[in-house]
Design an enzyme around this catalytic site. Structure first.
Site, mmCIF file in Angstrom:
data_model
loop_
_atom_site.group_PDB
_atom_site.id
_atom_site.type_symbol
_atom_site.label_atom_id
_atom_site.label_comp_id
_atom_site.label_asym_id
_atom_site.label_seq_id
_atom_site.Cartn_x
_atom_site.Cartn_y
_atom_site.Cartn_z
ATOM 1 N N ASN A 9 0.862 -1.212 -0.098
ATOM 2 C CA ASN A 9 0.148 -0.073 0.039
ATOM 3 C C ASN A 9 0.733 1.213 0.111
ATOM 4 O O ASN A 9 1.578 1.661 1.032
ATOM 5 C CB ASN A 9 -0.863 -0.117 1.298
ATOM 6 C CG ASN A 9 -1.610 1.122 1.337
ATOM 7 O OD1 ASN A 9 -1.817 2.141 0.646
ATOM 8 N ND2 ASN A 9 -2.186 1.518 2.615
ATOM 9 N N LYS A 11 0.110 4.344 -0.296
ATOM 10 C CA LYS A 11 -0.512 5.537 0.259
ATOM 11 C C LYS A 11 -0.049 6.692 -0.673
ATOM 12 O O LYS A 11 0.008 6.649 -1.754
ATOM 13 C CB LYS A 11 0.074 5.598 1.632
ATOM 14 C CG LYS A 11 -0.071 4.495 2.360
ATOM 15 C CD LYS A 11 0.354 4.437 4.010
ATOM 16 C CE LYS A 11 -0.034 3.271 4.625
ATOM 17 N NZ LYS A 11 0.189 3.289 6.114
ATOM 18 N N HIS A 93 -9.437 1.257 5.353
ATOM 19 C CA HIS A 93 -8.088 1.447 5.816
ATOM 20 C C HIS A 93 -8.348 2.435 6.822
ATOM 21 O O HIS A 93 -8.954 3.194 6.861
ATOM 22 C CB HIS A 93 -7.235 1.706 4.806
ATOM 23 C CG HIS A 93 -5.922 2.028 5.066
ATOM 24 N ND1 HIS A 93 -5.376 3.160 6.225
ATOM 25 C CD2 HIS A 93 -4.710 0.935 5.312
ATOM 26 C CE1 HIS A 93 -4.051 2.722 6.281
ATOM 27 N NE2 HIS A 93 -3.733 1.492 5.922
ATOM 28 N N GLU A 95 -6.624 4.795 7.793
ATOM 29 C CA GLU A 95 -6.255 6.129 7.568
ATOM 30 C C GLU A 95 -7.565 6.814 6.937
ATOM 31 O O GLU A 95 -7.914 7.858 7.023
ATOM 32 C CB GLU A 95 -5.034 6.501 6.576
ATOM 33 C CG GLU A 95 -3.718 6.151 7.525
ATOM 34 C CD GLU A 95 -2.775 5.535 6.899
ATOM 35 O OE1 GLU A 95 -2.642 5.520 5.400
ATOM 36 O OE2 GLU A 95 -1.908 5.030 7.447
ATOM 37 N N GLU A 166 -5.168 -4.783 10.876
ATOM 38 C CA GLU A 166 -4.305 -3.805 10.987
ATOM 39 C C GLU A 166 -4.548 -2.968 12.125
ATOM 40 O O GLU A 166 -5.221 -2.033 12.186
ATOM 41 C CB GLU A 166 -4.194 -2.891 9.787
ATOM 42 C CG GLU A 166 -4.083 -3.447 8.374
ATOM 43 C CD GLU A 166 -3.391 -2.385 7.277
ATOM 44 O OE1 GLU A 166 -2.291 -2.468 6.982
ATOM 45 O OE2 GLU A 166 -4.216 -1.361 7.067
ATOM 46 N N GLY A 172 2.523 2.304 10.726
ATOM 47 C CA GLY A 172 3.454 3.561 10.566
ATOM 48 C C GLY A 172 4.186 3.863 11.754
ATOM 49 O O GLY A 172 4.912 4.910 12.034
ATOM 50 N N SER A 212 3.598 -2.096 10.275
ATOM 51 C CA SER A 212 4.905 -2.087 10.493
ATOM 52 C C SER A 212 5.693 -3.525 10.545
ATOM 53 O O SER A 212 6.302 -4.084 10.982
ATOM 54 C CB SER A 212 5.298 -1.664 12.234
ATOM 55 O OG SER A 212 4.844 -0.282 12.170
HETATM 56 P P1 PGA Z 1 2.833 0.429 7.627
HETATM 57 O O1 PGA Z 1 1.555 0.680 6.950
HETATM 58 O O2 PGA Z 1 3.539 -0.918 6.980
HETATM 59 O O3 PGA Z 1 3.671 1.637 7.290
HETATM 60 O O4 PGA Z 1 2.693 0.556 9.097
HETATM 61 C C1 PGA Z 1 0.670 -0.722 6.682
HETATM 62 C C2 PGA Z 1 -0.699 0.037 6.122
HETATM 63 O O5 PGA Z 1 -1.190 1.071 6.869
HETATM 64 O O6 PGA Z 1 -1.360 -0.864 5.406
#
Ligand code: PGA
Length: 250
Positions: A9, A11, A93, A95, A166, A172, A212
């Site tokens: 992803n 982003k 997601h 976000e 997640e 992140g 992460s």
């Molecule tokens: P990350 O994001 O690996 O940077 O923690 C995962 C995601 O949001 O899909």
């Protein structure tokens, strides 16, 4: 029985040149026995799709609008995704839910549009830190799973449904869930899917872990019995680290 699915992803990262370069490197190095996908920003879907041509890497979208067409400024429809060769679409997601304040009913409409459009649905679920601390993780995850239309998903079949667990506190932040924390929620998700549909259906749905995940922790997480791949953010922006994770899923 389940083919692991590792998806990047991206982003709101990359530019056109770096997106094409990253997709080209992923296409060249993707392991054969793992399903691999990348979800670039909307504006680079076309260019990345061209770069992936002839490879097994799937093209994904990070979001979609549930409406078919019309006066929805800034939005993109499922039909537009199909036009560009998109294979899978993320919904829910964290976000989108928390930063863009997307409520559950909107997420549910999007998930239905994705399934109706014949795409693979990657439906993201996960609790915030305060919800985990208040012992509400499974309630939150159950409510988010309930956003998926049972009839529609049943009709399309388990291969078209992927759940991404997640935990919001792991996205992140560099702080991943432990192998055991991930397995515990993944096992709960599979049992919830079995209650909603049936055991055979639940046994065929891939459940990705996200938050992460990186080459150093991938093997431990991916070797859990109910972890069938990963949804990778930061570590998907470099071909080497993303491919190392994909290889760890083999
Ligand atoms: P990350 O994001 O690996 O940077 O923690 C995962 C995601 O949001 O899909």
């Amino acid at each position: 029985m389940r083919t692991s699915f590792v998806a990047g992803n991206w982003k709101m990262n990359t530019n056109k040149a770096s997106a094409v370069a990253l997709a080209t490197a992923v296409a060249a190095g993707a392991p054969a026995r793992v399903q691999v996908g990348v979800a670039p920003p909307f504006v680079y879907l076309d260019a990345v799709g061209q770069a992936l041509k002839g490879s097994t890497v799937r093209l994904g979208a990070q979001d979609v609008c549930a409406e078919k067409n019309g006066a929805y400024t800034g939005a993109c429809s499922c039909e537009m995704m199909a036009d560009l060769g998109v294979n899978f679409i993320l919904t829910g997601h964290s976000e989108r839910r928390h930063f863009f304040k997307e409520p559950g009913d909107v997420v549910a409409k999007k998930a239905a549009a994705v399934l109706a459009g014949g795409f693979t649905l990657v439906h993201c679920v996960g609790e915030k830190l305060e919800e985990r601390d208040a012992n509400k993780t499974l309630d939150v995850v159950q409510a988010q799973l309930n956003e998926i239309d049972p009839k529609l998903a049943g009709d399309k079949g388990p291969d078209k449904l992927v759940i991404a667990y997640e935990p919001v506190w792991a996205i992140g932040t560099g702080r991943n869930a432990t192998d055991q924390q991930a397995q515990e929620v993944h096992a709960f998700i599979r049992s919830a899917l079995a209650r909603r549909w049936n055991k055979d259906f639940a046994d065929r749905v891939r459940i990705q872990y996200g938050g992460s995940m990186k080459p150093e922790n991938a093997k431990g997480l991916l070797s859990q019995p109910d972890v069938d791949g990963g949804l990778i953010g930061g570590a998907a922006l470099k071909a080497d680290s993303f491919l190392a994770i994909a290889n760890a899923a083999d």
